[in-house]
Design a protein around this motif. Structure first.
Motif, PDB file in Angstrom:
ATOM      1  N   MET A 169       0.917  -1.254  -0.066  1.00  0.00           N
ATOM      2  CA  MET A 169      -0.303  -0.033   0.094  1.00  0.00           C
ATOM      3  C   MET A 169       0.944   1.325  -0.117  1.00  0.00           C
ATOM      4  O   MET A 169       1.923   1.350   0.823  1.00  0.00           O
ATOM      5  CB  MET A 169      -1.037   0.013   1.229  1.00  0.00           C
ATOM      6  N   PHE A 170       0.513   2.329  -0.815  1.00  0.00           N
ATOM      7  CA  PHE A 170       1.439   3.374  -0.972  1.00  0.00           C
ATOM      8  C   PHE A 170       0.195   4.537  -1.182  1.00  0.00           C
ATOM      9  O   PHE A 170      -0.788   4.461  -1.537  1.00  0.00           O
ATOM     10  CB  PHE A 170       2.410   3.407  -1.906  1.00  0.00           C
ATOM     11  N   VAL A 171       0.653   5.805  -0.887  1.00  0.00           N
ATOM     12  CA  VAL A 171       0.147   7.175  -1.226  1.00  0.00           C
ATOM     13  C   VAL A 171       1.110   8.075  -1.532  1.00  0.00           C
ATOM     14  O   VAL A 171       2.016   8.090  -1.068  1.00  0.00           O
ATOM     15  CB  VAL A 171      -0.975   7.465   0.046  1.00  0.00           C
ATOM     16  N   THR A 172       0.724   8.985  -2.447  1.00  0.00           N
ATOM     17  CA  THR A 172       1.422  10.154  -2.714  1.00  0.00           C
ATOM     18  C   THR A 172       1.060  11.267  -2.067  1.00  0.00           C
ATOM     19  O   THR A 172      -0.063  11.548  -1.711  1.00  0.00           O
ATOM     20  CB  THR A 172       1.647  10.451  -4.206  1.00  0.00           C
ATOM     21  N   ALA A 173       1.789  12.350  -1.635  1.00  0.00           N
ATOM     22  CA  ALA A 173       1.382  13.557  -1.225  1.00  0.00           C
ATOM     23  C   ALA A 173       2.587  14.667  -1.486  1.00  0.00           C
ATOM     24  O   ALA A 173       3.651  14.522  -1.815  1.00  0.00           O
ATOM     25  CB  ALA A 173       1.627  13.372   0.367  1.00  0.00           C
ATOM     26  N   MET A 174       1.820  15.947  -1.279  1.00  0.00           N
ATOM     27  CA  MET A 174       2.862  17.101  -1.522  1.00  0.00           C
ATOM     28  C   MET A 174       2.260  17.795  -0.184  1.00  0.00           C
ATOM     29  O   MET A 174       1.389  18.037   0.245  1.00  0.00           O
ATOM     30  CB  MET A 174       2.329  17.720  -2.911  1.00  0.00           C
ATOM     31  N   TYR A 175       3.615  18.276   0.267  1.00  0.00           N
ATOM     32  CA  TYR A 175       3.308  19.210   1.495  1.00  0.00           C
ATOM     33  C   TYR A 175       4.230  20.687   1.299  1.00  0.00           C
ATOM     34  O   TYR A 175       5.200  20.530   1.014  1.00  0.00           O
ATOM     35  CB  TYR A 175       3.939  18.516   2.682  1.00  0.00           C
ATOM     36  N   GLY A 176       3.301  21.734   1.755  1.00  0.00           N
ATOM     37  CA  GLY A 176       4.246  22.994   1.528  1.00  0.00           C
ATOM     38  C   GLY A 176       3.871  23.905   2.672  1.00  0.00           C
ATOM     39  O   GLY A 176       2.811  23.731   3.280  1.00  0.00           O
ATOM     40  N   VAL A 177       4.721  24.804   3.045  1.00  0.00           N
ATOM     41  CA  VAL A 177       4.670  25.906   3.901  1.00  0.00           C
ATOM     42  C   VAL A 177       4.861  27.197   3.374  1.00  0.00           C
ATOM     43  O   VAL A 177       6.056  27.348   2.551  1.00  0.00           O
ATOM     44  CB  VAL A 177       5.775  25.693   5.104  1.00  0.00           C
ATOM     45  N   LEU A 178       3.722  28.129   3.543  1.00  0.00           N
ATOM     46  CA  LEU A 178       3.716  29.460   2.848  1.00  0.00           C
ATOM     47  C   LEU A 178       4.076  30.305   3.793  1.00  0.00           C
ATOM     48  O   LEU A 178       3.520  30.613   4.922  1.00  0.00           O
ATOM     49  CB  LEU A 178       2.642  29.590   2.036  1.00  0.00           C
ATOM     50  N   SER A 179       5.027  31.253   3.704  1.00  0.00           N
ATOM     51  CA  SER A 179       5.345  32.260   4.420  1.00  0.00           C
ATOM     52  C   SER A 179       4.528  33.659   3.629  1.00  0.00           C
ATOM     53  O   SER A 179       4.948  34.042   2.734  1.00  0.00           O
ATOM     54  CB  SER A 179       6.608  33.056   4.438  1.00  0.00           C
ATOM     55  N   VAL A 180       3.338  33.914   4.360  1.00  0.00           N
ATOM     56  CA  VAL A 180       2.386  35.028   3.743  1.00  0.00           C
ATOM     57  C   VAL A 180       3.277  36.324   3.382  1.00  0.00           C
ATOM     58  O   VAL A 180       3.220  37.052   2.466  1.00  0.00           O
ATOM     59  CB  VAL A 180       1.177  35.095   4.761  1.00  0.00           C
ATOM     60  N   SER A 181       4.063  36.527   4.392  1.00  0.00           N
ATOM     61  CA  SER A 181       4.822  37.952   4.526  1.00  0.00           C
ATOM     62  C   SER A 181       5.781  37.919   3.498  1.00  0.00           C
ATOM     63  O   SER A 181       6.127  39.113   2.985  1.00  0.00           O
ATOM     64  CB  SER A 181       5.442  38.215   5.942  1.00  0.00           C
ATOM     65  N   THR A 182       6.463  37.000   3.191  1.00  0.00           N
ATOM     66  CA  THR A 182       7.633  36.946   1.999  1.00  0.00           C
ATOM     67  C   THR A 182       7.369  36.322   0.815  1.00  0.00           C
ATOM     68  O   THR A 182       7.988  36.598  -0.203  1.00  0.00           O
ATOM     69  CB  THR A 182       9.118  36.340   2.561  1.00  0.00           C
ATOM     70  N   GLY A 183       6.234  35.628   0.782  1.00  0.00           N
ATOM     71  CA  GLY A 183       5.943  34.723  -0.486  1.00  0.00           C
ATOM     72  C   GLY A 183       6.691  33.739  -0.555  1.00  0.00           C
ATOM     73  O   GLY A 183       6.597  32.947  -1.651  1.00  0.00           O
ATOM     74  N   GLU A 184       7.505  33.101   0.330  1.00  0.00           N
ATOM     75  CA  GLU A 184       8.466  32.154   0.142  1.00  0.00           C
ATOM     76  C   GLU A 184       7.543  30.795   0.176  1.00  0.00           C
ATOM     77  O   GLU A 184       6.908  30.610   1.138  1.00  0.00           O
ATOM     78  CB  GLU A 184       9.504  32.021   1.014  1.00  0.00           C
ATOM     79  N   LEU A 185       7.669  30.008  -0.518  1.00  0.00           N
ATOM     80  CA  LEU A 185       6.897  28.391  -0.400  1.00  0.00           C
ATOM     81  C   LEU A 185       7.862  27.432  -0.432  1.00  0.00           C
ATOM     82  O   LEU A 185       8.565  27.350  -1.243  1.00  0.00           O
ATOM     83  CB  LEU A 185       5.749  28.304  -1.739  1.00  0.00           C
ATOM     84  N   ILE A 186       7.810  26.441   0.402  1.00  0.00           N
ATOM     85  CA  ILE A 186       8.814  25.442   0.434  1.00  0.00           C
ATOM     86  C   ILE A 186       7.910  24.165   0.445  1.00  0.00           C
ATOM     87  O   ILE A 186       6.945  24.069   1.258  1.00  0.00           O
ATOM     88  CB  ILE A 186       9.639  25.519   1.788  1.00  0.00           C
ATOM     89  N   ILE A 187       8.298  23.389  -0.435  1.00  0.00           N
ATOM     90  CA  ILE A 187       7.558  22.203  -1.015  1.00  0.00           C
ATOM     91  C   ILE A 187       8.578  20.911  -0.749  1.00  0.00           C
ATOM     92  O   ILE A 187       9.352  20.905  -1.379  1.00  0.00           O
ATOM     93  CB  ILE A 187       6.910  22.390  -2.552  1.00  0.00           C
TER      94      ILE A 187
END
Length: 159
Positions: free
Chosen positions: A17-35
């Motif tokens: 069994m497996f599943v794919t996923a994507m996870y991100g963290v957005l800094s609203v103040s700087t616009g930086e998105l880490i995925i």
């Protein structure tokens, strides 16, 4: 960090069994998105300044394929900076793999083109347009997979 957030989930799956996923963290103040990606479809980023889509697809493997070191060594993070007018779209493979009555997939290119065509529209409008297009594409045929779409646009700089 997004990468390490995925680690605990590698042990939740039975063999095979497996599943794919994507996870991100957005800094609203700087616009930086880490995925980070666990073998998921790329994120689509409409770049207003370039007038084109960019695919963000950090290296990774699906959750459940390995329960330890290989998973942790494989999953990477990618940092991007969003500018005003840039749009991010996360989606599941049920979008691009939606089948027509003649067994033709909706496809990545058709999906990416719709994102580009609707670039300046609201997120609600984009999702509605995508869902309508997918429903027209599949006609009376059954839905063969989940269809999940999450999108947002950076509208301004925060001082």
């Amino acid at each position: 960090p997004p990468r390490s957030t995925l680690f605990p989930y590698t042990t939740l799956f039975r063999s095979g069994m497996f599943v794919t996923a994507m996870y991100g963290v957005l800094s609203v103040s700087t616009g930086e998105l880490i995925i980070s990606s666990a073998g998921h479809n790329p994120a689509v980023v409409w770049r207003k300044s370039l007038g084109q889509n960019e695919l963000v697809n950090p290296k990774g493997m699906a959750l459940g394929l390995d329960k330890g070191n290989i998973f942790e060594k494989t999953v990477k993070e990618q940092r991007i900076l969003l500018n005003p007018g840039d749009r991010v779209v996360f989606y599941t493979d049920g979008v691009s793999e939606a089948m027509s009555p003649s067994n033709e997939e909706f496809g990545d290119e058709r999906f990416f083109n719709l994102v580009a065509q609707e670039k300046g529209q609201s997120s609600n409008h984009l999702v509605d347009t995508l869902v309508r297009s997918l429903e027209q594409w599949k006609g009376n045929g059954p839905q063969s997979d989940d269809i999940t779409i999450l999108t947002f646009m950076r509208t301004s700089l925060i001082a």
